[in-house]
Design a protein around this motif. Structure first.
Motif, PDB file in Angstrom:
ATOM      1  N   GLU A   1       2.826  20.994 -13.978  1.00 52.16           N
ATOM      2  CA  GLU A   1       1.928  22.260 -13.961  1.00 52.16           C
ATOM      3  C   GLU A   1       2.524  23.407 -13.292  1.00 52.16           C
ATOM      4  O   GLU A   1       2.538  24.744 -13.940  1.00 52.16           O
ATOM      5  N   ALA A   2       3.553  23.204 -12.419  1.00 48.31           N
ATOM      6  CA  ALA A   2       4.202  24.487 -11.923  1.00 48.31           C
ATOM      7  C   ALA A   2       5.187  24.950 -12.987  1.00 48.31           C
ATOM      8  O   ALA A   2       5.382  26.362 -12.974  1.00 48.31           O
ATOM      9  N   LYS A   3       5.868  24.322 -13.675  1.00 53.28           N
ATOM     10  CA  LYS A   3       6.723  24.684 -14.723  1.00 53.28           C
ATOM     11  C   LYS A   3       6.020  25.514 -15.911  1.00 53.28           C
ATOM     12  O   LYS A   3       6.541  26.560 -16.128  1.00 53.28           O
TER      13      LYS A   3
ATOM     14  N   PRO B   1       5.086  25.603  -6.273  1.00 51.56           N
ATOM     15  CA  PRO B   1       6.055  24.375  -5.854  1.00 51.56           C
ATOM     16  C   PRO B   1       7.275  24.597  -6.746  1.00 51.56           C
ATOM     17  O   PRO B   1       7.605  25.308  -7.859  1.00 51.56           O
ATOM     18  N   ARG B   2       8.521  24.150  -6.018  1.00 52.18           N
ATOM     19  CA  ARG B   2       9.960  24.560  -6.781  1.00 52.18           C
ATOM     20  C   ARG B   2      10.058  23.355  -7.691  1.00 52.18           C
ATOM     21  O   ARG B   2       9.490  22.009  -7.544  1.00 52.18           O
ATOM     22  N   LEU B   3      10.746  23.785  -8.829  1.00 57.44           N
ATOM     23  CA  LEU B   3      11.008  22.912  -9.873  1.00 57.44           C
ATOM     24  C   LEU B   3      12.480  22.239  -9.541  1.00 57.44           C
ATOM     25  O   LEU B   3      13.013  22.551  -8.471  1.00 57.44           O
ATOM     26  N   ASP B   4      13.085  21.266 -10.399  1.00 61.87           N
ATOM     27  CA  ASP B   4      14.399  21.095 -10.152  1.00 61.87           C
ATOM     28  C   ASP B   4      15.176  22.217 -10.078  1.00 61.87           C
ATOM     29  O   ASP B   4      14.846  23.316 -10.691  1.00 61.87           O
ATOM     30  N   ARG B   5      16.386  22.457  -9.606  1.00 69.91           N
ATOM     31  CA  ARG B   5      17.164  23.416  -9.489  1.00 69.91           C
ATOM     32  C   ARG B   5      17.647  24.210 -10.548  1.00 69.91           C
ATOM     33  O   ARG B   5      17.332  25.431 -10.631  1.00 69.91           O
ATOM     34  N   LYS B   6      18.108  23.409 -11.504  1.00 68.57           N
ATOM     35  CA  LYS B   6      18.505  24.004 -12.950  1.00 68.57           C
ATOM     36  C   LYS B   6      17.316  24.846 -13.653  1.00 68.57           C
ATOM     37  O   LYS B   6      17.187  25.837 -13.823  1.00 68.57           O
TER      38      LYS B   6
ATOM     39  N   VAL C   1       3.805  10.233  -8.996  1.00 68.19           N
ATOM     40  CA  VAL C   1       3.207  10.757 -10.383  1.00 68.19           C
ATOM     41  C   VAL C   1       2.419  12.123  -9.912  1.00 68.19           C
ATOM     42  O   VAL C   1       2.587  13.064 -10.883  1.00 68.19           O
ATOM     43  N   GLU C   2       1.757  12.041  -8.843  1.00 65.38           N
ATOM     44  CA  GLU C   2       0.955  13.543  -8.614  1.00 65.38           C
ATOM     45  C   GLU C   2       2.103  14.469  -8.478  1.00 65.38           C
ATOM     46  O   GLU C   2       1.984  15.862  -8.972  1.00 65.38           O
ATOM     47  N   LYS C   3       3.391  14.280  -7.886  1.00 65.48           N
ATOM     48  CA  LYS C   3       4.323  15.511  -7.568  1.00 65.48           C
ATOM     49  C   LYS C   3       5.052  15.721  -8.937  1.00 65.48           C
ATOM     50  O   LYS C   3       5.175  17.019  -9.358  1.00 65.48           O
ATOM     51  N   ALA C   4       5.071  14.746 -10.016  1.00 64.26           N
ATOM     52  CA  ALA C   4       5.570  15.022 -11.285  1.00 64.26           C
ATOM     53  C   ALA C   4       4.568  15.830 -12.098  1.00 64.26           C
ATOM     54  O   ALA C   4       4.789  16.673 -12.738  1.00 64.26           O
ATOM     55  N   LYS C   5       3.205  15.682 -11.681  1.00 67.85           N
ATOM     56  CA  LYS C   5       2.071  16.329 -12.393  1.00 67.85           C
ATOM     57  C   LYS C   5       2.151  17.618 -12.019  1.00 67.85           C
ATOM     58  O   LYS C   5       2.236  18.778 -12.784  1.00 67.85           O
TER      59      LYS C   5
ATOM     60  N   THR D   1       0.786  -1.033   0.021  1.00 73.42           N
ATOM     61  CA  THR D   1      -0.075   0.232   0.103  1.00 73.42           C
ATOM     62  C   THR D   1       0.908   1.322  -0.003  1.00 73.42           C
ATOM     63  O   THR D   1       0.672   2.338  -0.772  1.00 73.42           O
ATOM     64  N   VAL D   2       2.060   1.320   0.728  1.00 75.41           N
ATOM     65  CA  VAL D   2       2.923   2.445   0.979  1.00 75.41           C
ATOM     66  C   VAL D   2       3.504   2.647  -0.437  1.00 75.41           C
ATOM     67  O   VAL D   2       3.667   3.672  -0.894  1.00 75.41           O
ATOM     68  N   ASP D   3       4.035   1.621  -1.030  1.00 75.44           N
ATOM     69  CA  ASP D   3       4.661   1.712  -2.316  1.00 75.44           C
ATOM     70  C   ASP D   3       3.695   2.193  -3.436  1.00 75.44           C
ATOM     71  O   ASP D   3       4.015   3.186  -4.228  1.00 75.44           O
ATOM     72  N   ALA D   4       2.433   1.498  -3.361  1.00 71.97           N
ATOM     73  CA  ALA D   4       1.424   2.258  -4.295  1.00 71.97           C
ATOM     74  C   ALA D   4       1.425   3.726  -3.969  1.00 71.97           C
ATOM     75  O   ALA D   4       1.096   4.629  -5.039  1.00 71.97           O
ATOM     76  N   ARG D   5       1.073   4.153  -2.636  1.00 73.06           N
ATOM     77  CA  ARG D   5       0.762   5.483  -2.446  1.00 73.06           C
ATOM     78  C   ARG D   5       2.120   6.176  -2.914  1.00 73.06           C
ATOM     79  O   ARG D   5       2.081   7.440  -3.290  1.00 73.06           O
TER      80      ARG D   5
END
Length: 409
Positions: A120-122, A159-164, A112-116, A102-106
């Motif tokens: 969106e933030a980018k 949200p912050r993106l990758d540093r570069k 995935v949500e963070k990537a989304k 369950t934790v792995d799925a979460r």
């Protein structure tokens, strides 16, 4: 010796738990009966059951991070593997394995949500950068400045993106803000310079306006004040404090002049209104001379009236054409009477009129004879042409005879 389905106590007081891999030593119990020993370790098992149940609920119903959840799972798994309790330890392992799944799925969902969210933030930050770069070229200093400040607040909430990526976008965003601030600063510096030039120009206009405030050359000074006002408008605006002070002085100087002029003009208007009344009375007297019966007497009377007229002075401008027109009408009537009298009594003019009349009479008589001759000869075309010429000569003769009558015969 005592036992239950999941454990037992041997004659030495050693407690065992049964597992798929065989019996495992749980511990030693010397303080009481074997039943008490089993009950003690069964309670420890129930404690693990409760803790695992609580963790399952936290994983399902709270935003417990995957890292913290995994730490809790590892901690509980360690307790299970230490075999310090009596019960179905395999069931606990399966529940813990289920929690790991369950934790792995979460974790994957959150990844995935963070990537989304990152995507969106980018996109959002790129849109902010594009808008900021457009605003950097705006001349709407207030609205564009307020909008840029709002964009900064929006940026901070993303949200912050990758540093570069984040650093590159922030560099463009910051550069756009700096470019706008630099342009705005240059604009207002230029505006300040223009306003200072306007202040100096208006100071000169004020000085001249104040110097003219005591003038009594009403026409020229009023015209100059109009020119000064045109120059004032063309000079642009000074700083607000200076503008208000200079305007009050400029307007004050004008007010002094125009108040004095109004007072003088009011007196003049009163005088001219009285003059108009007098000239209207003289005009009425002059009009009584018409029609002219005694030219000599009328001429003398008009001359006397005209002398009195000239002595009176100016009348209001808007009334001048009417009253002067009435007087000129009388004057023209006298002139026409004089011309008529002169023509009537001028021998040379009478002789010329008589001679012209005789010539025209001869021409008319000759044309009549020629017309009769042409008609007798049957030449109607020539007769008609001569008849048309006769009409013109006859009209001239009639006019000449009328003029001759004016000479008395």
């Amino acid at each position: 010796m005592s036992s239950d389905p999941w454990g037992r106590v041997d004659e030495t007081g050693t407690v065992y738990v049964r597992t798929a891999d065989g019996e495992k030593v749980v511990g030693s119990w010397q303080a009481g009966s074997p039943e008490e020993a089993l009950a003690y370790f069964e309670r420890k098992y129930e404690g693990l059951v409760v803790e695992i149940g609580l963790l399952e609920r936290r994983v399902k119903t709270t935003d417990l991070s995957a890292k913290d959840a995994q730490t809790a799972i590892d901690h509980l798994r360690g307790q299970v593997e230490e075999h310090h309790s009596v019960g179905d330890l395999e069931a606990l392992r399966k529940r813990l394995d289920g929690l790991v799944t369950t934790v792995d799925a979460r974790r994957e969902e959150r990844k995935v949500e963070k990537a989304k969210q990152t995507d969106e933030a980018k996109v959002a930050k790129e849109a902010l950068v594009v808008e900021a770069e457009e605003l950097a070229q705006s001349d709407q200093w207030r609205s564009a400045g307020e909008r840029l400040r709002a964009l900064v607040d929006t940026w901070k909430g993303l949200p912050r993106l990758d540093r570069k990526s984040d650093d590159e976008l922030w560099h463009r965003f910051s550069h756009a803000r700096s470019a706008f601030s630099k342009r705005r600063k240059a604009h207002f510096a230029s505006l300040d310079a223009q306003r200072e030039d306007a202040r100096k120009a208006k100071e000169k206009l004020v000085v001249e306006a104040e110097s003219l405030s005591g003038s009594t050359d009403w026409g020229a000074t009023a015209a100059r004040y109009r020119d000064l006002m045109t120059e004032w408008k063309a000079a642009g605006r000074a700083q607000r404090e200076s503008e208000d002070d200079l305007w009050n002085r400029f307007r004050g100087a004008q007010d002094v002049f125009f108040a004095a002029r109004s007072e003088v003009f009011a007196e003049r208007d009163a005088e001219q209104t009285e003059n108009l009344t007098l000239k209207e009375e003289l005009t009425a007297e002059a009009e009584k001379l018409l029609p002219v019966r005694d030219l000599k007497a009328a001429r003398a009377a008009f001359r006397a009236l005209n002398e009195r007229w000239e002595a009176i002075g100016h009348v209001p401008r808007d009334a001048r054409p009417k009253v002067e027109g009435r007087m000129h009408t009388v004057e023209r009537a006298l002139q026409e009477a004089e011309e008529s009298e002169w023509r009537r009594t001028n021998p040379e003019a009478r002789a010329r009129a008589a001679g012209l009349t005789g010539q025209l009479q001869d021409a008319v008589d000759k044309l009549r004879t020629q017309i009769d001759t042409a008609r007798t000869a049957g030449n109607n075309s020539r007769a008609d042409k001569l008849a048309r010429e006769l009409e013109g000569r006859q009209a001239l003769l009639d006019q000449a005879l009328k003029g001759l009558e004016e000479f008395g015969g």
